[in-house]
Design a protein around this motif. Sequence first.
Motif, PDB file in Angstrom:
ATOM      1  N   TYR A  82      11.004  11.072   3.852  1.00 23.48           N
ATOM      2  CA  TYR A  82       9.978  11.044   2.853  1.00 23.48           C
ATOM      3  C   TYR A  82       8.990   9.672   3.339  1.00 23.48           C
ATOM      4  O   TYR A  82       9.505   8.760   3.445  1.00 23.48           O
TER       5      TYR A  82
ATOM      6  N   LEU B  85       6.118   7.462   2.289  1.00 26.95           N
ATOM      7  CA  LEU B  85       5.820   6.987   0.970  1.00 26.95           C
ATOM      8  C   LEU B  85       4.454   6.079   0.957  1.00 26.95           C
ATOM      9  O   LEU B  85       4.487   5.414   2.109  1.00 26.95           O
ATOM     10  N   SER B  86       3.481   6.291   0.198  1.00 30.38           N
ATOM     11  CA  SER B  86       2.110   5.393   0.304  1.00 30.38           C
ATOM     12  C   SER B  86       1.626   5.042  -1.030  1.00 30.38           C
ATOM     13  O   SER B  86       2.091   5.978  -1.891  1.00 30.38           O
ATOM     14  N   LYS B  87       0.925   4.218  -1.128  1.00 29.83           N
ATOM     15  CA  LYS B  87       0.406   4.049  -2.512  1.00 29.83           C
ATOM     16  C   LYS B  87      -0.802   4.877  -2.900  1.00 29.83           C
ATOM     17  O   LYS B  87      -1.414   5.224  -2.204  1.00 29.83           O
TER      18      LYS B  87
ATOM     19  N   MET C  97       2.819   6.770  -6.384  1.00 29.16           N
ATOM     20  CA  MET C  97       3.064   6.704  -4.870  1.00 29.16           C
ATOM     21  C   MET C  97       2.551   8.368  -4.302  1.00 29.16           C
ATOM     22  O   MET C  97       2.882   9.254  -5.171  1.00 29.16           O
ATOM     23  N   LYS C  98       2.163   8.337  -3.200  1.00 26.66           N
ATOM     24  CA  LYS C  98       1.979   9.599  -2.625  1.00 26.66           C
ATOM     25  C   LYS C  98       3.198   9.742  -1.660  1.00 26.66           C
ATOM     26  O   LYS C  98       3.715   8.977  -0.948  1.00 26.66           O
ATOM     27  N   ILE C  99       3.783  10.985  -1.876  1.00 25.65           N
ATOM     28  CA  ILE C  99       4.941  11.467  -1.050  1.00 25.65           C
ATOM     29  C   ILE C  99       4.870  12.712  -0.367  1.00 25.65           C
ATOM     30  O   ILE C  99       4.112  13.618  -0.767  1.00 25.65           O
ATOM     31  N   GLU C 100       5.127  12.485   1.019  1.00 24.10           N
ATOM     32  CA  GLU C 100       5.126  13.593   1.928  1.00 24.10           C
ATOM     33  C   GLU C 100       6.663  13.653   2.444  1.00 24.10           C
ATOM     34  O   GLU C 100       7.178  12.837   3.009  1.00 24.10           O
TER      35      GLU C 100
ATOM     36  N   CYS D 148       6.687   0.253  -0.274  1.00 19.28           N
ATOM     37  CA  CYS D 148       5.059   0.148  -0.285  1.00 19.28           C
ATOM     38  C   CYS D 148       4.785  -1.209  -0.897  1.00 19.28           C
ATOM     39  O   CYS D 148       3.775  -0.987  -1.771  1.00 19.28           O
TER      40      CYS D 148
END
Length: 348
Positions: free
Chosen positions: A344, A346-348, A1-4, A279
């Motif tokens: 947070y 979250l994206s794939k 996952m992409k996490i910001e 996600c």
Amino acid sequence: MKIEKKVLAKLNKCYSIAPLHYQGKDHLLVAAEKQDPCYLFDLDGNMEDTVWEGPGGVMSMVQVPGTDGQFLSTYKFYSPNDSKEAKIVIVTPKGKSDWEIRTLVTLPHVHRFDILTRDGKNYLIACALKSGHEFKDDWSMPGKVYGAELPDDLSGFDEEHQLPLTVLKDNMLKNHGYYRVMEGDIPTSVVSCDSGVYRFTPPAKGESEWTIETLLESAASDAVLVDLDGDGEKELGVLAPFHGEKVSVYKKKDGKFEKVYEYPEDAEFTHAIYGGDLCGKPAFVVGHRKGKRNLFAITCDENGKYGFETIDEDCGPANVFHYVHDGKDILIATNREIDEIAMYHLSK
């Protein structure tokens, strides 16, 4: 996952998180374990109001169904050793920074509670961690689970006029864990204590008795049911024992839950828990408050193999809440050990 990650605010011993629909919009409530404020945020993470400055001690908050911003909250549960004065209060918005607070019921050591709606009736379920104590770390008086039908109009309740409760189950040592799990359109309560994991289902129409099932007969701090492998039957995600270090997944085989996966490290003081989509994929999210103090997600791949992914490190989450906003998956965590309310993306 992409996490910001985005830090929304600092709040001493931040703890409880809950959704709130108010003035036509969805919001988030975040409150503290100690004698500190409760804040109202919009879904983008902007602070909109201070609901109260104290006294805090908030373990749970739940909106009263059908209302514009009215909710119930625990009050004055500051720790297992400082919760004799705990109660559930009714919080009603009157205007900006003006929220009326009245007692619904005084219930020493009340830790978790919820409102379950079935067949048009609202039911309160309240879980007391213990029934009393005489000294620090005294666990000689086990907790209980209480229930009551909750009237639509709560205006008649106050300190002198409280909601009567009925004991649904007693002798529940270290009665800590709670999670609402939907079974079709029926809300159920997964409750965890030292003697195991139980599911409580409110009465059906025309009935008066709750249904209580035993899911697991070993000690648990928290648990959730979620279908991780997509076979149509929910697995049981468990944190054990009380405030313990083991994170496991159980799958039902021949009518009994058996352990099929264990997180490979000791996760000291497990506490935060979420079970549901993340996600677009079922996930079991866990945070722990000592040791590495990580937040991580357990999932299952197409081959039936369980694994985990770390979301954040050294943050010490007490609770975590998930929602989707503007097409984005968002987790809100109360990172209690660093006094941080975090968002947070979250994206794939």
